[in-house]
Design a protein around this motif. Structure first.
Motif, PDB file in Angstrom:
ATOM      1  N   ILE A 282       0.851  -1.202   0.000  1.00 31.67           N
ATOM      2  CA  ILE A 282       0.000   0.000   0.000  1.00 31.67           C
ATOM      3  C   ILE A 282       0.882   1.245   0.000  1.00 31.67           C
ATOM      4  CG2 ILE A 282      -1.580   1.386   1.413  1.00 31.67           C
ATOM      5  CD1 ILE A 282      -2.840  -1.337   2.285  1.00 31.67           C
ATOM      6  N   TYR A 283       1.888   1.273   0.881  1.00 30.62           N
ATOM      7  CA  TYR A 283       2.745   2.445   0.954  1.00 30.62           C
ATOM      8  C   TYR A 283       3.633   2.574  -0.289  1.00 30.62           C
ATOM      9  CZ  TYR A 283       0.888   3.537   5.477  1.00 30.62           C
ATOM     10  OH  TYR A 283       0.025   3.889   6.493  1.00 30.62           O
ATOM     11  N   ASP A 284       4.002   1.454  -0.918  1.00 26.67           N
ATOM     12  CA  ASP A 284       4.712   1.525  -2.200  1.00 26.67           C
ATOM     13  C   ASP A 284       3.842   2.173  -3.274  1.00 26.67           C
ATOM     14  OD1 ASP A 284       7.199   0.493  -1.561  1.00 26.67           O
ATOM     15  OD2 ASP A 284       6.668  -1.567  -2.117  1.00 26.67           O
ATOM     16  N   ARG A 285       2.562   1.863  -3.278  1.00 25.89           N
ATOM     17  CA  ARG A 285       1.644   2.411  -4.286  1.00 25.89           C
ATOM     18  C   ARG A 285       1.502   3.933  -4.177  1.00 25.89           C
ATOM     19  NH1 ARG A 285       1.642  -2.446  -4.983  1.00 25.89           N
ATOM     20  NH2 ARG A 285       0.299  -3.703  -6.274  1.00 25.89           N
ATOM     21  N   ILE A 286       1.665   4.481  -2.971  1.00 18.46           N
ATOM     22  CA  ILE A 286       1.476   5.924  -2.799  1.00 18.46           C
ATOM     23  C   ILE A 286       2.793   6.701  -2.750  1.00 18.46           C
ATOM     24  CG2 ILE A 286      -0.764   5.667  -1.676  1.00 18.46           C
ATOM     25  CD1 ILE A 286       0.594   6.175   1.012  1.00 18.46           C
ATOM     26  N   ASN A 287       3.923   5.997  -2.858  1.00 14.86           N
ATOM     27  CA  ASN A 287       5.238   6.639  -2.798  1.00 14.86           C
ATOM     28  C   ASN A 287       5.766   6.872  -4.218  1.00 14.86           C
ATOM     29  OD1 ASN A 287       7.845   7.458  -2.422  1.00 14.86           O
ATOM     30  ND2 ASN A 287       8.502   5.637  -1.292  1.00 14.86           N
ATOM     31  N   PRO A 288       5.831   8.130  -4.651  1.00 12.26           N
ATOM     32  CA  PRO A 288       6.301   8.410  -6.013  1.00 12.26           C
ATOM     33  C   PRO A 288       7.730   7.933  -6.294  1.00 12.26           C
ATOM     34  CG  PRO A 288       5.346  10.377  -5.022  1.00 12.26           C
ATOM     35  CD  PRO A 288       5.440   9.333  -3.949  1.00 12.26           C
ATOM     36  N   LYS A 289       8.529   7.708  -5.259  1.00  7.75           N
ATOM     37  CA  LYS A 289       9.909   7.241  -5.451  1.00  7.75           C
ATOM     38  C   LYS A 289      10.005   5.726  -5.569  1.00  7.75           C
ATOM     39  CE  LYS A 289      11.841  11.237  -3.156  1.00  7.75           C
ATOM     40  NZ  LYS A 289      12.606  11.754  -2.032  1.00  7.75           N
ATOM     41  N   SER A 290       8.914   5.031  -5.309  1.00  5.05           N
ATOM     42  CA  SER A 290       8.904   3.571  -5.378  1.00  5.05           C
ATOM     43  C   SER A 290       8.718   3.104  -6.820  1.00  5.05           C
ATOM     44  CB  SER A 290       7.753   3.020  -4.526  1.00  5.05           C
ATOM     45  OG  SER A 290       7.574   1.638  -4.782  1.00  5.05           O
ATOM     46  N   PRO A 291       9.371   2.012  -7.189  1.00  2.33           N
ATOM     47  CA  PRO A 291       9.133   1.465  -8.533  1.00  2.33           C
ATOM     48  C   PRO A 291       7.710   0.910  -8.689  1.00  2.33           C
ATOM     49  CG  PRO A 291      10.606   0.033  -7.280  1.00  2.33           C
ATOM     50  CD  PRO A 291      10.385   1.271  -6.456  1.00  2.33           C
ATOM     51  N   TYR A 292       7.019   0.720  -7.577  1.00  2.00           N
ATOM     52  CA  TYR A 292       5.649   0.205  -7.600  1.00  2.00           C
ATOM     53  C   TYR A 292       4.600   1.306  -7.451  1.00  2.00           C
ATOM     54  CZ  TYR A 292       8.325  -4.005  -6.859  1.00  2.00           C
ATOM     55  OH  TYR A 292       9.252  -5.012  -6.981  1.00  2.00           O
ATOM     56  N   PHE A 293       5.034   2.553  -7.558  1.00  2.00           N
ATOM     57  CA  PHE A 293       4.127   3.692  -7.442  1.00  2.00           C
ATOM     58  C   PHE A 293       2.976   3.552  -8.433  1.00  2.00           C
ATOM     59  CE2 PHE A 293       3.078   8.071  -8.978  1.00  2.00           C
ATOM     60  CZ  PHE A 293       2.406   8.490  -7.838  1.00  2.00           C
ATOM     61  N   ASP A 294       1.776   3.805  -7.954  1.00  2.00           N
ATOM     62  CA  ASP A 294       0.575   3.763  -8.796  1.00  2.00           C
ATOM     63  C   ASP A 294      -0.173   5.074  -8.596  1.00  2.00           C
ATOM     64  OD1 ASP A 294      -1.848   3.362 -10.046  1.00  2.00           O
ATOM     65  OD2 ASP A 294      -2.277   1.456  -9.059  1.00  2.00           O
ATOM     66  N   PRO A 295      -0.092   5.977  -9.574  1.00  3.13           N
ATOM     67  CA  PRO A 295      -0.748   7.271  -9.409  1.00  3.13           C
ATOM     68  C   PRO A 295      -2.266   7.177  -9.307  1.00  3.13           C
ATOM     69  CG  PRO A 295       0.096   7.036 -11.635  1.00  3.13           C
ATOM     70  CD  PRO A 295       0.593   5.855 -10.855  1.00  3.13           C
ATOM     71  N   THR A 296      -2.826   6.015  -9.674  1.00  2.00           N
ATOM     72  CA  THR A 296      -4.279   5.851  -9.576  1.00  2.00           C
ATOM     73  C   THR A 296      -4.716   5.368  -8.198  1.00  2.00           C
ATOM     74  OG1 THR A 296      -4.292   3.548 -10.370  1.00  2.00           O
ATOM     75  CG2 THR A 296      -4.410   5.305 -12.033  1.00  2.00           C
ATOM     76  N   PHE A 297      -3.760   4.928  -7.369  1.00  2.00           N
ATOM     77  CA  PHE A 297      -4.130   4.433  -6.040  1.00  2.00           C
ATOM     78  C   PHE A 297      -4.559   5.614  -5.165  1.00  2.00           C
ATOM     79  CE2 PHE A 297      -3.573   2.659  -1.798  1.00  2.00           C
ATOM     80  CZ  PHE A 297      -4.152   1.409  -1.975  1.00  2.00           C
ATOM     81  N   PRO A 298      -5.629   5.451  -4.395  1.00  2.84           N
ATOM     82  CA  PRO A 298      -6.121   6.558  -3.561  1.00  2.84           C
ATOM     83  C   PRO A 298      -5.076   7.035  -2.552  1.00  2.84           C
ATOM     84  CG  PRO A 298      -7.652   4.706  -3.515  1.00  2.84           C
ATOM     85  CD  PRO A 298      -6.440   4.245  -4.243  1.00  2.84           C
ATOM     86  N   HIS A 299      -5.019   8.330  -2.378  1.00  6.20           N
ATOM     87  CA  HIS A 299      -4.118   8.917  -1.393  1.00  6.20           C
ATOM     88  C   HIS A 299      -4.789   8.893  -0.023  1.00  6.20           C
ATOM     89  CE1 HIS A 299      -1.186  10.326  -4.288  1.00  6.20           C
ATOM     90  NE2 HIS A 299      -2.207  10.615  -5.079  1.00  6.20           N
ATOM     91  N   PRO A 300      -3.991   8.665   1.022  1.00  8.48           N
ATOM     92  CA  PRO A 300      -4.573   8.669   2.363  1.00  8.48           C
ATOM     93  C   PRO A 300      -4.959  10.083   2.796  1.00  8.48           C
ATOM     94  CG  PRO A 300      -2.202   8.403   2.483  1.00  8.48           C
ATOM     95  CD  PRO A 300      -2.566   8.375   1.033  1.00  8.48           C
TER      96      PRO A 300
END
Length: 70
Positions: free
Chosen positions: A22-40
């Motif tokens: 989950i935190y990878d999805r919201i971290n722009p520096k992660s290779p697993y970043f997903d800009p469509t994942f909801p922000h907390p």
């Protein structure tokens, strides 16, 4: 309209993702970043939550994308 806020354990259960995923999805520096994942949403201090409707919309989008890819 009342909007429900999900805490992280509920987001984990709902999405099937782990805490770190989950935190990878919201971290722009992660290779697993997903800009469509909801922000907390900050609830105070170190406490965050996610809007249930946004999480459900994200899941629906993932389902739709997988159907189109097949």
């Amino acid at each position: 309209m009342v909007q429900a806020i999900l805490r992280r354990p509920a987001v984990e259960t709902t999405t099937g993702l782990s805490r770190s995923a989950i935190y990878d999805r919201i971290n722009p520096k992660s290779p697993y970043f997903d800009p469509t994942f909801p922000h907390p949403i900050r609830l105070g201090g170190n406490s965050v939550g996610w809007l249930e409707s946004e999480v459900q919309d994200w899941i629906s989008g993932r389902i739709e994308a997988s159907r189109q890819a097949a």
